[in-house]
Each structure stands twice: as C-alpha cells, then as structure tokens.
Design a protein around this motif. Structure first.
Motif, PDB file in Angstrom:
ATOM      1  N   VAL A 215    -138.764 -51.431  48.913  1.00  9.66           N
ATOM      2  CA  VAL A 215    -138.394 -50.030  49.107  1.00  9.66           C
ATOM      3  C   VAL A 215    -139.597 -49.305  49.696  1.00  9.66           C
ATOM      4  N   ALA A 216    -139.421 -48.698  50.873  1.00  9.78           N
ATOM      5  CA  ALA A 216    -140.555 -48.187  51.647  1.00  9.78           C
ATOM      6  C   ALA A 216    -140.932 -46.743  51.349  1.00  9.78           C
ATOM      7  N   ASN A 217    -140.099 -45.987  50.630  1.00 14.28           N
ATOM      8  CA  ASN A 217    -140.464 -44.604  50.328  1.00 14.28           C
ATOM      9  C   ASN A 217    -140.856 -44.443  48.868  1.00 14.28           C
ATOM     10  N   LEU A 218    -142.039 -43.854  48.658  1.00 17.66           N
ATOM     11  CA  LEU A 218    -142.571 -43.674  47.305  1.00 17.66           C
ATOM     12  C   LEU A 218    -141.692 -42.781  46.443  1.00 17.66           C
ATOM     13  N   ASN A 219    -141.009 -41.813  47.066  1.00 21.28           N
ATOM     14  CA  ASN A 219    -140.231 -40.840  46.301  1.00 21.28           C
ATOM     15  C   ASN A 219    -138.787 -41.294  46.070  1.00 21.28           C
ATOM     16  N   ALA A 220    -138.525 -42.592  46.205  1.00 22.96           N
ATOM     17  CA  ALA A 220    -137.172 -43.097  45.977  1.00 22.96           C
ATOM     18  C   ALA A 220    -136.718 -42.791  44.553  1.00 22.96           C
ATOM     19  N   ASN A 221    -135.474 -42.337  44.432  1.00 24.11           N
ATOM     20  CA  ASN A 221    -134.901 -42.008  43.127  1.00 24.11           C
ATOM     21  C   ASN A 221    -134.671 -43.292  42.331  1.00 24.11           C
ATOM     22  N   LYS A 222    -135.349 -43.402  41.183  1.00 22.00           N
ATOM     23  CA  LYS A 222    -135.298 -44.639  40.396  1.00 22.00           C
ATOM     24  C   LYS A 222    -133.898 -44.901  39.831  1.00 22.00           C
ATOM     25  N   GLU A 223    -133.193 -43.844  39.477  1.00 24.33           N
ATOM     26  CA  GLU A 223    -131.835 -44.023  38.947  1.00 24.33           C
ATOM     27  C   GLU A 223    -130.905 -44.555  40.036  1.00 24.33           C
ATOM     28  N   LEU A 224    -131.065 -44.006  41.252  1.00 23.24           N
ATOM     29  CA  LEU A 224    -130.270 -44.506  42.370  1.00 23.24           C
ATOM     30  C   LEU A 224    -130.594 -45.963  42.669  1.00 23.24           C
ATOM     31  N   MET A 225    -131.878 -46.305  42.621  1.00 19.81           N
ATOM     32  CA  MET A 225    -132.283 -47.689  42.854  1.00 19.81           C
ATOM     33  C   MET A 225    -131.581 -48.620  41.861  1.00 19.81           C
ATOM     34  N   LYS A 226    -131.525 -48.194  40.602  1.00 22.99           N
ATOM     35  CA  LYS A 226    -130.878 -49.007  39.575  1.00 22.99           C
ATOM     36  C   LYS A 226    -129.381 -49.125  39.831  1.00 22.99           C
ATOM     37  N   ASN A 227    -128.740 -48.021  40.236  1.00 25.80           N
ATOM     38  CA  ASN A 227    -127.311 -48.033  40.534  1.00 25.80           C
ATOM     39  C   ASN A 227    -126.998 -48.948  41.716  1.00 25.80           C
ATOM     40  N   VAL A 228    -127.854 -48.886  42.738  1.00 27.26           N
ATOM     41  CA  VAL A 228    -127.669 -49.737  43.917  1.00 27.26           C
ATOM     42  C   VAL A 228    -127.832 -51.206  43.529  1.00 27.26           C
ATOM     43  N   GLU A 229    -128.816 -51.482  42.695  1.00 28.33           N
ATOM     44  CA  GLU A 229    -129.042 -52.860  42.260  1.00 28.33           C
ATOM     45  C   GLU A 229    -127.856 -53.375  41.455  1.00 28.33           C
ATOM     46  N   ASN A 230    -127.298 -52.528  40.591  1.00 30.09           N
ATOM     47  CA  ASN A 230    -126.135 -52.923  39.789  1.00 30.09           C
ATOM     48  C   ASN A 230    -124.907 -53.143  40.670  1.00 30.09           C
ATOM     49  N   PHE A 231    -124.770 -52.315  41.686  1.00 31.74           N
ATOM     50  CA  PHE A 231    -123.645 -52.441  42.613  1.00 31.74           C
ATOM     51  C   PHE A 231    -123.781 -53.697  43.470  1.00 31.74           C
ATOM     52  N   GLY A 232    -125.023 -54.006  43.847  1.00 32.57           N
ATOM     53  CA  GLY A 232    -125.293 -55.168  44.693  1.00 32.57           C
ATOM     54  C   GLY A 232    -125.933 -54.743  46.003  1.00 32.57           C
ATOM     55  N   ILE A 233    -127.217 -55.052  46.170  1.00 31.68           N
ATOM     56  CA  ILE A 233    -127.931 -54.611  47.363  1.00 31.68           C
ATOM     57  C   ILE A 233    -127.323 -55.203  48.628  1.00 31.68           C
ATOM     58  N   LYS A 234    -126.804 -56.429  48.544  1.00 32.26           N
ATOM     59  CA  LYS A 234    -126.221 -57.058  49.729  1.00 32.26           C
ATOM     60  C   LYS A 234    -124.988 -56.303  50.203  1.00 32.26           C
ATOM     61  N   LYS A 235    -124.199 -55.768  49.256  1.00 34.38           N
ATOM     62  CA  LYS A 235    -123.031 -54.964  49.635  1.00 34.38           C
ATOM     63  C   LYS A 235    -123.472 -53.696  50.350  1.00 34.38           C
ATOM     64  N   PHE A 236    -124.565 -53.113  49.871  1.00 30.79           N
ATOM     65  CA  PHE A 236    -125.073 -51.898  50.496  1.00 30.79           C
ATOM     66  C   PHE A 236    -125.531 -52.163  51.924  1.00 30.79           C
ATOM     67  N   LEU A 237    -126.211 -53.281  52.107  1.00 28.71           N
ATOM     68  CA  LEU A 237    -126.725 -53.597  53.435  1.00 28.71           C
ATOM     69  C   LEU A 237    -125.596 -53.862  54.426  1.00 28.71           C
ATOM     70  N   GLN A 238    -124.394 -54.158  53.933  1.00 28.41           N
ATOM     71  CA  GLN A 238    -123.264 -54.440  54.801  1.00 28.41           C
ATOM     72  C   GLN A 238    -122.475 -53.196  55.186  1.00 28.41           C
ATOM     73  N   ILE A 239    -122.877 -52.027  54.660  1.00 26.03           N
ATOM     74  CA  ILE A 239    -122.214 -50.784  55.046  1.00 26.03           C
ATOM     75  C   ILE A 239    -122.345 -50.593  56.556  1.00 26.03           C
ATOM     76  N   LYS A 240    -121.251 -50.197  57.200  1.00 27.74           N
ATOM     77  CA  LYS A 240    -121.309 -49.978  58.644  1.00 27.74           C
ATOM     78  C   LYS A 240    -121.912 -48.616  58.977  1.00 27.74           C
ATOM     79  N   ASP A 241    -121.254 -47.562  58.534  1.00 30.78           N
ATOM     80  CA  ASP A 241    -121.731 -46.202  58.818  1.00 30.78           C
ATOM     81  C   ASP A 241    -121.922 -45.380  57.546  1.00 30.78           C
ATOM     82  N   TYR A 242    -120.917 -45.422  56.673  1.00 27.77           N
ATOM     83  CA  TYR A 242    -120.995 -44.626  55.443  1.00 27.77           C
ATOM     84  C   TYR A 242    -120.104 -45.250  54.378  1.00 27.77           C
ATOM     85  N   MET A 243    -120.312 -44.788  53.164  1.00 23.92           N
ATOM     86  CA  MET A 243    -119.427 -45.172  52.070  1.00 23.92           C
ATOM     87  C   MET A 243    -119.491 -44.103  50.982  1.00 23.92           C
TER      88      MET A 243
END
Length: 359
Positions: A215-243
């Motif tokens: 994660v390249a930004n120091l001010n990244a929201n830690k709760e969001l990071m945890k939610n993204v990890e629980n959801f699955g980072i690979k699914k996030f990376l496959q987003i085309k434009d938005y979700m």
C-alpha cells in the motif's frame, strides 16, 4: 363484463410497461451518474499526477545544475554529496513532502540516496526506467517502483565536460500528497501495488500491506484496508471501472509501468450519500405523478364502465318487471272477461224467491 375485463387487461399491460420504463430509466440514470463520477475522479487524479510530475521535473532540473554531482561521480566519492538541507528547505516552503534524491552511475548501480545509506545495489535490475536510461540517455518523467516505494521520478542524464554519459540524477516524490488532496475532499484513497513488486523491496516506505500487495499511501484508512482484505484483494484488482462496496462507491484507476505492464492500482472510496442523485429523485417524482394520474384515470374509467353496466342491468330488470306486469295485467283482464261472461248474479227477496237475474 367484457369491457371491465378489457379495462383490467389494459391496466395490467400499461402497468407492466410503466414499471419496465421506470426501471430502465432509473438504471440508465444511475449508470450515467456513476460513469460521470468515474470520469470526474479520474480527471481529478490525472490533474494531481500531472501537477506532481511538473513540480518534480522543475525541482530535478534545479538540483541537477550542482557541479558537485559530476565531480562526485568522476571521483566515485559519494561523501561529496549531501542534499538534505536543500530538500528540507523545499519541503518547508512548498507543498512537496517526502522528497528523495537518487544518483545512479552509468552502470545502473545506486551511487547516492538522500534518505538512506543503503547504496551500491543494482538499481537497473529492479527498475526498467533506469535500464532504459542507460541504453538511451534522455530526460524521463515516469512513475515507477524501485527498492523502496512506488514514486514519481524525473530522471536527467549527467554528462562530463566531454559530453560522456556518466550517470543520472532523479528527484523522487511520493503519492502521499495526492492522497491527502483526496482525503481533504472526503474521498478515501487506497493506492496498491501489484504483488510482483513486493519481493524487490529493500525497505518499503509505508510498511503497509494487504496480503502480498504493498500500500503506497501512508494515510490509507486501516479499517478500509481490513475490509478490502476480508473481501479479497484479487477481486478488488479485477474491478473494471467502479463497484458498490458496503457504504462506498469505489472508483478504480491504474498506472502501467513504462512497458505497459501492471503496476499501480488506485482506489477511491466515495460515500454513497455524497453522490448527487437528485436527477433520480426528480425522475421518481415525475413517474409517481404519471402513475397517480394513470390510477385516477383507471378508477374513473372503471367507475364509468361499471355505472353504465349497472344502469344497463337495472334497465333490463325494469323492462323484465314491466313486461311481467304487463303480462299479469293482460292475464287479469282476460280472467275478468271470462268471469263476466260465465258468472250470473241473482237477487232474492226476503222469502228466498229470486226476483232478478243478471244477463
């Protein structure tokens, strides 16, 4: 009855058409709003990137004019170089923060780094842009990932007095100031690096990771990071434009490496309530008016048809009653006639003697 059935059929069909039109219109408006928001965020991000690149390029050009750089490279003496004071002044008097200067020799090995004493590694092996600079020395403004971070870099070739290529200087700036700009607009940024770059790090600047992705930004929201990890980072990376993700509308943008390969993924989390959906509300109000009008017209039409049918029904009953009464009158009249013809009235006196007989 047939007219009522026909009316119910028309009402049902029209209701289906209205529902389909409403759903289609709402879906279209929603898509337009979301796509417009994607373009807005991407344009904002592109503008911030362009501004950052411009600032970095200007600062690199100014620093490169220091002749001590040429002397240090020729003498192979990195102790001649120290730009900490210059960088502190730049960061104090401008919005540019976390600036780094790196000088690399003509072989692609790190010669000087302003932020660490770890030098001498083969920087060209980790970064395609440095390898390209060695092959074809020229000014380069890139976004690339090296041993420490994903950063903006303006690279300038360095020549001796005989115009021989002896190395390069680059000013390195980070994405944190851009991330802060989005934070100030109530947009949560999350800048993620492709996992292939993780193993190249000597010491990651933010020390933040989602699974294997830096994660390249120091001010990244830690709760969001945890939610993204629980959801699955690979699914996030496959987003085309938005979700749509929980309470957020998430916009995705990407930056490729200089050869078009996957490198940086940029996610912007906007609270759904902050998205202007007034056009949808206006459309829903208009449709509600149409539906109410349709219902009123349907009810009035039903009442009109029912009233006509009921009146017709009453008239038919009246006709039947009238006809029946008429028949009864005729029957009674015929009975009276028969009665008059066959019945004889007589009159007797007190002694019981008939004194008069009717005709």
């Amino acid at each position: 009855m047939k007219k009522i059935l026909l009316l119910l059929t028309v009402v049902s069909f029209t209701s289906f058409i209205l529902f389909f039109a409403y759903k289609n219109k709402k879906d279209t408006l929603t898509s337009d709003i979301y796509n417009s928001k994607v373009l807005e965020i991407r344009k904002m991000f592109a503008n911030e990137v362009a501004k950052k690149r411009g600032n970095t390029a200007a600062l690199t050009y100014l620093i490169s004019k220091d002749n001590t750089i040429i002397e240090a490279l020729l003498k192979k003496d990195r102790n001649l170089l120290d730009f900490k004071e210059e960088l502190n002044n730049i960061q104090h008097f401008s919005d540019n923060k976390n600036l780094w200067i790196q000088i690399t020799d003509k072989e692609g090995f790190s010669f000087y780094r302003s932020w660490t004493d770890q030098v001498g590694d083969n920087a060209a092996a980790a970064r395609l842009d440095i390898a390209d600079m060695i092959k074809n020395p020229k000014e380069m403004t890139t976004i690339s990932t090296g041993r420490f971070d994903m950063t903006f870099k303006t690279m300038l070739p360095i020549y001796d007095k005989n115009k021989n290529f002896i190395g390069m200087i680059e000013m390195i700036s980070k994405f944190n100031s851009i991330a802060e700009e989005f934070k100030n607009k109530n947009i949560e940024p999350l800048f993620i690096l492709h996992e292939d770059y993780t193993n190249r790090f000597i010491k990651p600047f933010t020390e933040l990771f989602i699974e294997k992705n830096y994660v390249a930004n120091l001010n990244a929201n830690k709760e969001l990071m945890k939610n993204v990890e629980n959801f699955g980072i690979k699914k996030f990376l496959q987003i085309k434009d938005y979700m749509l993700f929980k309470d957020y509308f998430v916009v995705k943008d990407e930056i490729k490496d200089i050869h078009g390969g996957d490198m940086g993924y940029f996610f912007f989390f906007i609270n759904k309530d902050d998205i202007d959906t007034s056009s949808i509300s206006e459309m829903e109000t208009n449709f509600l008016f149409v539906i109410l009008t349709f219902i009123i017209i349907s009810i009035l039409t039903f009442l009109y048809i029912f009233n006509r049918s009921y009146v017709k029904y009453l008239n038919s009953i009246v006709k039947k009653k009238t006809y029946k009464i008429h028949k009864q009158k005729e029957y009674l009249k015929s009975l009276l006639e028969i009665y008059d013809k066959n019945v004889v009235f007589s009159k007797t006196d007190l002694k019981g003697i008939i004194v008069h007989v009717s005709d």
